[in-house]
Design an enzyme around this catalytic site. Structure first.
Site, PDB file in Angstrom:
ATOM      1  N   PRO A 258       0.848  -1.204   0.000  1.00 54.67           N
ATOM      2  CA  PRO A 258       0.000   0.000   0.000  1.00 54.67           C
ATOM      3  C   PRO A 258       0.878   1.247   0.000  1.00 54.67           C
ATOM      4  CG  PRO A 258      -0.550  -1.488   1.834  1.00 54.67           C
ATOM      5  CD  PRO A 258       0.728  -1.968   1.236  1.00 54.67           C
ATOM      6  N   GLU A 259       0.571   2.201  -0.859  1.00 56.03           N
ATOM      7  CA  GLU A 259       1.325   3.455  -0.866  1.00 56.03           C
ATOM      8  C   GLU A 259       0.520   4.487  -0.069  1.00 56.03           C
ATOM      9  OE1 GLU A 259       3.324   4.266  -4.590  1.00 56.03           O
ATOM     10  OE2 GLU A 259       3.396   2.160  -5.113  1.00 56.03           O
TER      11      GLU A 259
ATOM     12  N   ARG B 226      14.731  -2.195  -5.652  1.00 56.59           N
ATOM     13  CA  ARG B 226      13.500  -2.620  -6.330  1.00 56.59           C
ATOM     14  C   ARG B 226      13.605  -2.322  -7.822  1.00 56.59           C
ATOM     15  NH1 ARG B 226       9.010  -1.693  -2.797  1.00 56.59           N
ATOM     16  NH2 ARG B 226       7.827  -3.000  -4.224  1.00 56.59           N
TER      17      ARG B 226
ATOM     18  N   LYS C  63       2.978   6.154   4.998  1.00 61.49           N
ATOM     19  CA  LYS C  63       2.370   4.830   5.068  1.00 61.49           C
ATOM     20  C   LYS C  63       1.999   4.436   6.494  1.00 61.49           C
ATOM     21  CE  LYS C  63       5.111   3.492   1.046  1.00 61.49           C
ATOM     22  NZ  LYS C  63       6.157   2.600   0.545  1.00 61.49           N
TER      23      LYS C  63
END
Ligand code: ZN
Length: 270
Positions: A2-3, A252, A52
């Site tokens: 979730p951002e 990433r 977050k």
């Protein structure tokens, strides 16, 4: 993962359904039994998001701190509540809503001092009205780390995750490996403005959409899944048709367009 937009949306929905109401709390799975007991019977005051991180104040002195991590979910469930499915760490039941938290990285009660320390470690959050973008600007100017890595660093900007960083750098025409210190003031201003705009769209709709409706030829609510993004998990550039490239930056993978996001030459000294 979730951002930031997910957590802000969640905070808003928790407020809409629970604020000012008495809540029953329990930990069906048992791992937050003590904390839930302390919250049980309290009045939900407000939920607040910073990047977050989610904080829920139930007026008991300590604040509920939740970080969903990679797989955590805080979902609205059937009311009146039925037997929970799966491992529910915390269930909050208000007067007309049920919320189940499962799989979070953090679910704990923290005192206000600890909440302040958590927030102090985070960079400005583009979705907050009190955000001070100049703090992020200063941090970027001082590091040679690639911009794609620093955008994921929550201590520099709070709330951007892997999908938004790829889309933002594409929209701003910035190569992901560019040293953060080489970002100009004009580029930073655009980057920040786009971040605010896109996260707001995400917060309102509950999903990440970065494409321009005019470019796609349909309004956002009618876009198909494959219409919503420019580069993330795509193979060809939507704008110029180039083959997209994927590099690993900041731990990433990030996909980018070699044509629309050129690697800028370092100007040689005369
Ligand atoms: Zn392109």
């Amino acid at each position: 993962m979730p951002e930031g937009h997910t957590i802000h949306r969640l905070a808003r929905q928790l407020d809409e359904t629970l604020a000012g109401r008495l809540v029953h709390a329990d930990s069906p799975q048992g791992r937050f039994a003590e904390g839930a007991q302390l919250l049980d019977g309290a009045t939900f005051e407000r939920a607040d998001a910073w990047g977050k991180y989610l904080f829920c104040d139930l007026g008991v002195g300590e604040v509920l701190h939740v970080h969903l991590g990679l797989i955590g979910k805080f979902r609205r469930r059937e009311f009146p509540p039925v037997e929970p499915t799966g491992a529910v760490r915390l269930r909050l039941v208000g007067e007309d809503s049920t919320w189940d938290l499962s799989g979070p990285t953090r679910c704990e009660l923290v005192d206000p001092g600890e909440q302040e320390r958590i927030v102090a470690r985070l960079g400005p959050d583009p979705l907050r009205r009190d955000a001070r973008p100049e703090r992020a600007r200063e941090r970027l100017a001082r590091t040679e780390r690639p911009i794609a890595a620093t955008l994921l660093d929550q201590s520099i900007v709070a709330g951007i995750g892997n999908v938004y960083r790829a889309e933002l750098l594409f929209l701003c025409g910035i190569h992901p490996a560019r040293p953060s210190s080489a970002i100009t003031d004009v580029e930073f201003e655009e980057l920040w403005a786009q971040t605010v705009r896109l996260l707001r769209i995400g917060e309102r709709s509950g999903r990440i959409t970065t494409t321009d409706p005019d470019e796609i030829g349909r309004p956002r609510h009618r876009m198909r899944r494959e219409d919503r993004l420019y580069v993330y998990h795509r193979e060809h550039c939507r704008r110029c048709g180039s083959d997209l490239r994927t590099d690993r930056i900041g731990g990433r993978p990030i996909t980018h367009c070699p044509t629309c996001q050129p690697r800028r030459r370092v100007r040689s000294r005369r």
